[in-house]
Design an enzyme around this catalytic site. Structure first.
Site, PDB file in Angstrom:
ATOM      1  N   ASP A 209       0.830  -1.213   0.000  1.00 32.91           N
ATOM      2  CA  ASP A 209       0.000   0.000   0.000  1.00 32.91           C
ATOM      3  C   ASP A 209       0.866   1.266   0.000  1.00 32.91           C
ATOM      4  OD1 ASP A 209      -2.068   1.745   0.326  1.00 32.91           O
ATOM      5  OD2 ASP A 209      -2.906   0.768   2.099  1.00 32.91           O
TER       6      ASP A 209
ATOM      7  N   ARG B 287     -12.356   1.371   7.523  1.00 33.10           N
ATOM      8  CA  ARG B 287     -10.955   1.727   7.274  1.00 33.10           C
ATOM      9  C   ARG B 287     -10.867   2.910   6.305  1.00 33.10           C
ATOM     10  NH1 ARG B 287      -5.816  -0.286   4.238  1.00 33.10           N
ATOM     11  NH2 ARG B 287      -4.369  -0.518   5.925  1.00 33.10           N
TER      12      ARG B 287
ATOM     13  N   LYS C 110      -0.698  -8.495  -4.911  1.00 28.90           N
ATOM     14  CA  LYS C 110      -1.305  -8.752  -3.602  1.00 28.90           C
ATOM     15  C   LYS C 110      -2.690  -8.115  -3.670  1.00 28.90           C
ATOM     16  CE  LYS C 110      -0.709  -7.987   1.336  1.00 28.90           C
ATOM     17  NZ  LYS C 110       0.174  -7.435   2.359  1.00 28.90           N
ATOM     18  N   TRP C 111      -3.717  -8.950  -3.615  1.00 31.30           N
ATOM     19  CA  TRP C 111      -5.106  -8.494  -3.806  1.00 31.30           C
ATOM     20  C   TRP C 111      -5.761  -8.387  -2.436  1.00 31.30           C
ATOM     21  CZ3 TRP C 111      -7.925  -8.809  -8.784  1.00 31.30           C
ATOM     22  CH2 TRP C 111      -9.268  -8.453  -8.667  1.00 31.30           C
ATOM     23  N   ASP C 112      -5.862  -7.162  -1.951  1.00 30.02           N
ATOM     24  CA  ASP C 112      -6.321  -6.937  -0.585  1.00 30.02           C
ATOM     25  C   ASP C 112      -7.794  -6.529  -0.561  1.00 30.02           C
ATOM     26  OD1 ASP C 112      -6.124  -6.629   2.150  1.00 30.02           O
ATOM     27  OD2 ASP C 112      -4.497  -5.172   2.093  1.00 30.02           O
ATOM     28  N   MET C 113      -8.394  -6.531   0.600  1.00 34.63           N
ATOM     29  CA  MET C 113      -9.781  -6.088   0.811  1.00 34.63           C
ATOM     30  C   MET C 113      -9.905  -5.863   2.305  1.00 34.63           C
ATOM     31  SD  MET C 113     -12.984  -5.929   1.267  1.00 34.63           S
ATOM     32  CE  MET C 113     -14.658  -6.379   0.931  1.00 34.63           C
ATOM     33  N   ASN C 114     -10.127  -4.618   2.717  1.00 33.03           N
ATOM     34  CA  ASN C 114      -9.903  -4.286   4.118  1.00 33.03           C
ATOM     35  C   ASN C 114     -11.109  -3.878   4.946  1.00 33.03           C
ATOM     36  OD1 ASN C 114      -7.039  -4.671   4.655  1.00 33.03           O
ATOM     37  ND2 ASN C 114      -6.746  -3.242   2.986  1.00 33.03           N
TER      38      ASN C 114
ATOM     39  N   ASP D 149      -2.254 -10.488   9.525  1.00 34.90           N
ATOM     40  CA  ASP D 149      -1.406  -9.299   9.716  1.00 34.90           C
ATOM     41  C   ASP D 149      -0.533  -9.450  10.949  1.00 34.90           C
ATOM     42  OD1 ASP D 149      -2.092  -7.942   7.510  1.00 34.90           O
ATOM     43  OD2 ASP D 149      -3.376  -6.464   8.483  1.00 34.90           O
TER      44      ASP D 149
HETATM   45  C1  DGJ Z   1      -3.942  -5.120   5.151  1.00 37.37           C
HETATM   46  C2  DGJ Z   1      -2.968  -6.205   4.818  1.00 37.37           C
HETATM   47  O1  DGJ Z   1      -3.240  -7.354   5.539  1.00 37.37           O
HETATM   48  C3  DGJ Z   1      -1.570  -5.709   5.073  1.00 37.37           C
HETATM   49  O2  DGJ Z   1      -0.649  -6.729   4.836  1.00 37.37           O
HETATM   50  C4  DGJ Z   1      -1.308  -4.524   4.178  1.00 37.37           C
HETATM   51  O3  DGJ Z   1      -1.328  -4.937   2.833  1.00 37.37           O
HETATM   52  C5  DGJ Z   1      -2.352  -3.450   4.430  1.00 37.37           C
HETATM   53  N1  DGJ Z   1      -3.685  -3.969   4.326  1.00 37.37           N
HETATM   54  C6  DGJ Z   1      -2.183  -2.316   3.460  1.00 37.37           C
HETATM   55  O4  DGJ Z   1      -3.162  -1.383   3.572  1.00 37.37           O
END
Ligand code: DGJ
Length: 737
Positions: A366, A442, A475-479, A547
């Site tokens: 990120d 977030r 790296k395909w994230d979703m937060n 994380d």
């Molecule tokens: C959550 C991920 O689990 C982290 O490893 C990192 O990529 C952050 N998002 C970045 O915003």
């Protein structure tokens, strides 16, 4: 492996050398469950409980007797005719009646395994699988339901899903359609599941199944870290190494319900599928709906036996085949070393040291597109911030490639910031409920993936980065979890479809991207392991496990997820201490050993490591490169240990010639006993040399007697082992007998 029909075709027996699954049609119409468990040669109708009319209960003519449906073993139960337990199917007819009663019509065997349209599912690689299709029909409602059962080679696995077809004239609403329902005999079971939260995923919970319904679920829009879409019913005596296990896992990344009911007579019904509370699907005449797939896993060999089945299935019949045996590159991820404060100088410096230590892939996490050095802005436009990275992503990739490494880039395609240009231009593209304030998670909103133009926008955005070949890894994230689950384009009769349509939209994007760029390795991530599920694994062959990179916590998190996922699919990184999530300090050796048997990476600032630490890291990477090929394909085992102060894992190579094991000592304990740590999955007839001490042991000795460990006055200490089969030559040389 076979599917056979018996006794004038009233009985069907699905079978391989591990399991049998038997169903029967009674009275020409009721499809009932007879057996799921260890393989039997031939089913002759033994052990059918006698059903009868229960006092003051419903009565139905069945097999010349009157029976009550209250404990009748329906294969795919409905509610409303006397079965009061959890139903698998619920349909609202145009009249408003919530009833349907599909009765058996036909069955047939299909070669291989059909795909499920728009959904991920296990596949029969090299056609080594067979599928039973059963058709049931409710003529009055105009509904047909097709039940599918696939069996693979010789593992204790049955994959199930259903297809519902509207063959009538009325529009109906599907309110509940579970991916599987299973009747189990009246015995005592423990219910095992994995619960958690961000940075503490995969915790085991085990309790004795009591009368009533016990359930776990997600209504958060994705499978979630709160509960893995999995549970198992296991005998009370089951351990890691022995005992009967029935495991159930859903190949789906959205809301789910997983439940077991023990009825008043002690019978047990287990179900897993999409969550009916957040699902209602309009089925017009001619329409078809298909459910996600459920994996049923039986093992008589304890939890490790269940894991071996899941690992085998997911590695060979679920994750993209092109990656199943592909050695994973050792990576350096920028998140914990840069967070959002990324710059070309840092990339340059850190990647140079990465190259020197043997890292093969540099992942820019990120921050690269953010206007500021935090997560509050800029999501959704995906324009590189050239103040941070002059020359853009092309230049960053060039630097990394110039050092002979691969380049990976972080995306969170589903999210969008309030200040983004895309949302200013298309405010209707976000999930939202008119008249109400949208909820941030977030600092961001979510795109409405049920909209075609949104999917097209995201695909073309990703394509613009991928097409020039700069990116080897995503790296395909979703937060965040879903809120405001409403789409402005779906009409009022379809509002109950949005949660599922969001997931279908996500799958469509993943499908398009992975087909267009099959060589790009994708790591799934959702604030760590919040969407680590078999649905995602179908598209992305590995997932960021958590994380939380603290070695102590990781022993629990990785043990939990290893119940289900093969080690090649689980990202494990070495980070700095004190650990950013827990503040705990552990040695570099311990951090590496805890990550070593999985998909190894580093997530630290190499410029801040001492020369000695960098040398140690270089040695770790060199060692890992020598063993990863067989470790990533090998058989993983979680060991029973003398007491809770230890966690022990091992991996044995496919040919059983190599074994790597670690014993993690949580705390130094003066009440130290000489407990034995027994190996597993070795060949009892082979001799193995401990590569450190050069001592030779028989495979049988290592498994039956085991090894002991010395007293070490250190918390979070790891004893590590490498056993290698002794060949004639070095066996004669070093054998102390
Ligand atoms: C959550 C991920 O689990 C982290 O490893 C990192 O990529 C952050 N998002 C970045 O915003």
């Amino acid at each position: 492996m076979s599917i056979t029909f018996h006794q004038n075709n009233q009985i069907v027996h699905i079978q391989n050398t591990s399991i049998s699954y038997v169903m029967e049609v009674t009275d020409g119409k009721y499809l009932v469950h007879r057996y799921f468990g260890p393989s039997i040669r031939k089913y002759r109708g033994t052990g059918i409980p006698q059903y009868f009319k229960r006092g003051y209960n419903t009565e139905h003519e069945c097999s010349e007797e009157h029976v009550s449906f209250d404990d009748f073993p329906f294969e795919y139960p409905v509610r409303g005719h006397g079965d009061y337990r959890i139903p698998a199917l619920s349909v609202m007819q145009e009249s408003g009646t919530e009833f349907t009663e599909p009765v058996f019509k036909s069955w047939k065997v299909l070669d291989g395994k059909p795909e499920i349209k728009g959904l991920p599912s296990t596949f029969a690689a090299d056609s080594r699988g067979e599928t039973l299709e059963i058709m049931c029909e409710d003529e009055a409602a105009g509904i047909r339901i097709y039940l599918y059962y696939s069996v693979f080679e010789d593992r204790g696995i049955i994959a199930r899903h259903q297809k519902v077809e509207n063959i009538g004239m009325q529009t109906v609403k599907l309110q509940n359609v579970q991916s599987m329902s299973l009747e189990l005999p009246a015995e005592n079971y423990d219910f095992l599941s994995l619960y958690g939260t961000h940075a503490k995923e995969g915790n085991r919970e085990r309790f004795s199944l009591h009368h009533g319904v016990q359930r776990i679920e997600s209504v958060r829009g994705s499978s979630s870290p709160q509960h893995q879409p999995f549970f198992a019913l296991i005998s009370e005596q089951t351990t890691e190494h022995s005992g009967a296990v029935y495991g159930f896992h859903l190949v789906y990344s959205g809301n789910f319900l997983a439940q077991a009911e023990k009825d008043q007579f002690g019978n047990v019904r287990a179900q897993i599928g999409m969550h009916p509370d957040t699902f209602c699907w309009e089925l017009k005449p001619g329409d078809i709906f298909e459910t996600p797939e459920a994996v049923l896993n039986f093992s008589p060999d304890g939890l490790n036996g269940m894991s071996r089945n899941f690992h085998w299935l997911y590695q060979n019949h679920l994750m993209p085949s092109r990656f199943k045996d592909k050695v994973r590159p050792v990576l350096l991820n920028s998140w914990e070393s840069m967070y959002c404060d990324v710059s070309l100088e840092k990339i340059e410096e850190q990647s140079e040291l990465a190259r020197q230590t043997g890292v093969e892939l540099f992942v820019l996490d990120d921050g690269w597109f953010r206007k500021e050095n935090n997560t509050r802005t800029s999501m959704g436009d995906w324009k590189c911030n050239e103040n941070k990275l002059p020359g853009g992503i092309r230049r960053a990739a060039e630097i990394i490639h110039g050092k002979g490494m691969q380049f990976g880039l972080w995306f969170e395609p589903e999210a969008v910031s309030e200040d983004s240009e895309v949302l200013q231009k298309h405010p209707e593209w976000a999930l939202q409920i008119p008249g109400y304030q949208m909820v941030k998670g977030r600092h961001e909103y979510l795109f409405d993936l049920s909209r075609k133009e949104v999917r097209e926008y995201l695909i073309s955005m990703l394509d613009s980065y991928l097409r020039n070949g700069d990116i080897d890894y995503i790296k395909w994230d979703m937060n965040r979890p879903l809120t405001d689950v409403n789409s402005l384009v779906l009409d009022k009769d379809r509002k109950g479809e949005i949660s599922h349509r969001y997931v279908l939209g996500l799958y469509e994007i993943l499908d398009t991207i992975t087909k267009a760029y099959p060589k790009i390795l994708i790591e799934g991530c959702s604030s760590g392991g919040a969407r680590f599920d078999p649905g995602m694994l179908y598209y992305v062959p590995q997932n960021w496990t958590s994380d939380n990179t603290d070695a102590f916590d990781r022993t629990q998190i990785q043990s939990g997820y290893s119940l289900l996922y093969p080690q090649i699919a689980m990202g494990a990184h070495v980070s700095i201490t004190p650990n950013h999530q827990t503040g705990r300090t552990t040695s570099l050796k311990t951090r590496y050993q805890v990550a070593r048997l999985y998909n190894l990476g580093y997530e630290l600032d190499l410029t801040k490591c001492s020369e000695e630490e960098r040398e140690e890291i270089a040695c770790q990477i060199a060692e890992h490169k020598l063993e990863r090929e067989w470790i990533q394909k090998g058989t993983m085992c979680r060991h029973e240990v003398p007491n809770e102060n230890y966690v022990m894992w091992s991996v044995v190579s496919e040919d059983k010639e190599e074994c790597a094991a670690i014993i993690f000592q949580k705390f130094h304990n003066p009440i130290f006993s000489h407990g034995r740590f027994k190996m597993c999955s070795l060949n009892p007839d082979f001799d193995y040399m401990d590569q450190d001490s050069q001592v030779i042991y028989g495979g049988d000795e290592l498994m039956q007697i085991g090894i002991t460990v010395p007293i070490i006055k250190e918390d979070f200490y790891v004893f590590s082992f490498r056993f290698t089969k002794v060949d004639e030559k070095n066996g004669n040389k070093a054998d102390c007998e």
